[in-house]
Design a protein around this motif. Structure first.
Motif, PDB file in Angstrom:
ATOM      1  N   SER A  35       0.830  -1.204   0.000  1.00  0.00           N
ATOM      2  CA  SER A  35       0.000   0.000   0.000  1.00  0.00           C
ATOM      3  C   SER A  35       0.861   1.250   0.000  1.00  0.00           C
ATOM      4  O   SER A  35       2.026   1.214   0.403  1.00  0.00           O
ATOM      5  N   TRP A  36       0.242   2.326  -0.426  1.00  0.00           N
ATOM      6  CA  TRP A  36       0.789   3.669  -0.238  1.00  0.00           C
ATOM      7  C   TRP A  36      -0.089   4.400   0.772  1.00  0.00           C
ATOM      8  O   TRP A  36      -1.325   4.332   0.695  1.00  0.00           O
ATOM      9  N   LEU A  37       0.537   5.081   1.703  1.00  0.00           N
ATOM     10  CA  LEU A  37      -0.145   5.919   2.678  1.00  0.00           C
ATOM     11  C   LEU A  37       0.497   7.288   2.638  1.00  0.00           C
ATOM     12  O   LEU A  37       1.631   7.431   2.180  1.00  0.00           O
ATOM     13  N   ARG A  38      -0.214   8.282   3.151  1.00  0.00           N
ATOM     14  CA  ARG A  38       0.365   9.617   3.190  1.00  0.00           C
ATOM     15  C   ARG A  38      -0.052  10.342   4.460  1.00  0.00           C
ATOM     16  O   ARG A  38      -1.076  10.030   5.063  1.00  0.00           O
ATOM     17  N   GLN A  39       0.775  11.302   4.839  1.00  0.00           N
ATOM     18  CA  GLN A  39       0.463  12.123   6.003  1.00  0.00           C
ATOM     19  C   GLN A  39       0.757  13.566   5.672  1.00  0.00           C
ATOM     20  O   GLN A  39       1.922  13.929   5.426  1.00  0.00           O
ATOM     21  N   ALA A  40      -0.282  14.362   5.644  1.00  0.00           N
ATOM     22  CA  ALA A  40      -0.152  15.783   5.389  1.00  0.00           C
ATOM     23  C   ALA A  40       0.205  16.505   6.682  1.00  0.00           C
ATOM     24  O   ALA A  40      -0.053  15.991   7.777  1.00  0.00           O
ATOM     25  N   GLU A  46      -3.242   8.784   6.179  1.00  0.00           N
ATOM     26  CA  GLU A  46      -4.323   8.501   5.235  1.00  0.00           C
ATOM     27  C   GLU A  46      -3.902   7.388   4.281  1.00  0.00           C
ATOM     28  O   GLU A  46      -2.848   7.486   3.640  1.00  0.00           O
ATOM     29  N   TRP A  47      -4.726   6.387   4.161  1.00  0.00           N
ATOM     30  CA  TRP A  47      -4.484   5.335   3.172  1.00  0.00           C
ATOM     31  C   TRP A  47      -4.779   5.897   1.785  1.00  0.00           C
ATOM     32  O   TRP A  47      -5.789   6.562   1.580  1.00  0.00           O
ATOM     33  N   VAL A  48      -3.896   5.625   0.825  1.00  0.00           N
ATOM     34  CA  VAL A  48      -4.028   6.168  -0.528  1.00  0.00           C
ATOM     35  C   VAL A  48      -4.426   5.093  -1.532  1.00  0.00           C
ATOM     36  O   VAL A  48      -5.364   5.263  -2.310  1.00  0.00           O
ATOM     37  N   THR A  91      -0.268  17.425  -1.076  1.00  0.00           N
ATOM     38  CA  THR A  91       0.987  17.651  -0.367  1.00  0.00           C
ATOM     39  C   THR A  91       1.035  16.821   0.901  1.00  0.00           C
ATOM     40  O   THR A  91       0.143  16.904   1.754  1.00  0.00           O
ATOM     41  N   ALA A  92       2.072  15.991   1.016  1.00  0.00           N
ATOM     42  CA  ALA A  92       2.188  15.070   2.157  1.00  0.00           C
ATOM     43  C   ALA A  92       3.499  14.308   2.045  1.00  0.00           C
ATOM     44  O   ALA A  92       4.173  14.359   1.019  1.00  0.00           O
ATOM     45  N   VAL A  93       3.809  13.602   3.115  1.00  0.00           N
ATOM     46  CA  VAL A  93       4.866  12.588   3.065  1.00  0.00           C
ATOM     47  C   VAL A  93       4.212  11.277   2.677  1.00  0.00           C
ATOM     48  O   VAL A  93       3.267  10.830   3.336  1.00  0.00           O
ATOM     49  N   TYR A  94       4.707  10.680   1.609  1.00  0.00           N
ATOM     50  CA  TYR A  94       4.146   9.435   1.092  1.00  0.00           C
ATOM     51  C   TYR A  94       5.048   8.270   1.495  1.00  0.00           C
ATOM     52  O   TYR A  94       6.259   8.304   1.263  1.00  0.00           O
ATOM     53  N   SER A  95       4.417   7.234   2.057  1.00  0.00           N
ATOM     54  CA  SER A  95       5.152   6.054   2.497  1.00  0.00           C
ATOM     55  C   SER A  95       4.547   4.807   1.900  1.00  0.00           C
ATOM     56  O   SER A  95       3.329   4.730   1.722  1.00  0.00           O
ATOM     57  N   GLY A 113       8.078   2.347   5.046  1.00  0.00           N
ATOM     58  CA  GLY A 113       9.283   3.065   4.686  1.00  0.00           C
ATOM     59  C   GLY A 113       9.347   4.397   5.418  1.00  0.00           C
ATOM     60  O   GLY A 113       8.426   4.779   6.145  1.00  0.00           O
ATOM     61  N   GLN A 114      10.448   5.112   5.208  1.00  0.00           N
ATOM     62  CA  GLN A 114      10.628   6.410   5.880  1.00  0.00           C
ATOM     63  C   GLN A 114       9.812   7.512   5.225  1.00  0.00           C
ATOM     64  O   GLN A 114       9.525   8.537   5.854  1.00  0.00           O
ATOM     65  N   GLY A 115       9.459   7.307   3.973  1.00  0.00           N
ATOM     66  CA  GLY A 115       8.620   8.276   3.281  1.00  0.00           C
ATOM     67  C   GLY A 115       9.405   9.206   2.371  1.00  0.00           C
ATOM     68  O   GLY A 115      10.612   9.403   2.532  1.00  0.00           O
TER      69      GLY A 115
END
Length: 122
Positions: A35-40, A46-48, A91-95, A113-115
């Motif tokens: 999966s890809w997740l992100r955090q703004a 947030e699950w992407v 805009t976010a860090v994507y992991s 991952g670290q993102g």
């Protein structure tokens, strides 16, 4: 040991595109959904998007559906996220994250991952 290393983030104007990559080592990549997740900034995780182990099934959050495409190359042990028509709210860090099994619907993860930072300017 398991390692997930993201790359491909950066600064892009609204409407632009980026392609993220996640290089996986330390486990049998082809056996697990990813999966890809992100955090703004100032927001929760947030699950992407998710993809099953073979790459034949994918799922997306409503906020990115039709703009983002998840894919994987099991021969290269690499996960991708193609992001088109980017918006400032992306805009976010994507992991990337490794699921507990092969199904995209198992949104439980044991490694992240670290993102990589994605910044979309208006």
């Amino acid at each position: 040991q398991v390692q997930l290393v993201e790359s491909g983030g950066g600064l892009v104007q609204a409407g632009g595109s980026l392609r993220l990559s996640c290089a996986a080592t330390g486990f049998t990549f082809s056996s697990y959904a990813m999966s890809w997740l992100r955090q703004a900034p100032g927001k929760g995780l947030e699950w992407v998007s998710a993809i099953n182990s073979s790459g034949g099934n994918t799922s997306y959050a409503d906020s990115v559906k039709g703009r983002f495409t998840i894919s994987r190359d099991n021969a290269k042990n690499t996960l991708y996220l193609q992001m088109n028509s980017l918006k400032p709210e992306d805009t976010a860090v994507y992991s990337c994250a490794k699921s507990l099994d092969s199904s995209w619907s198992t949104k439980e993860y044991d490694y992240w991952g670290q993102g990589t930072q994605v910044t979309v300017s208006s």
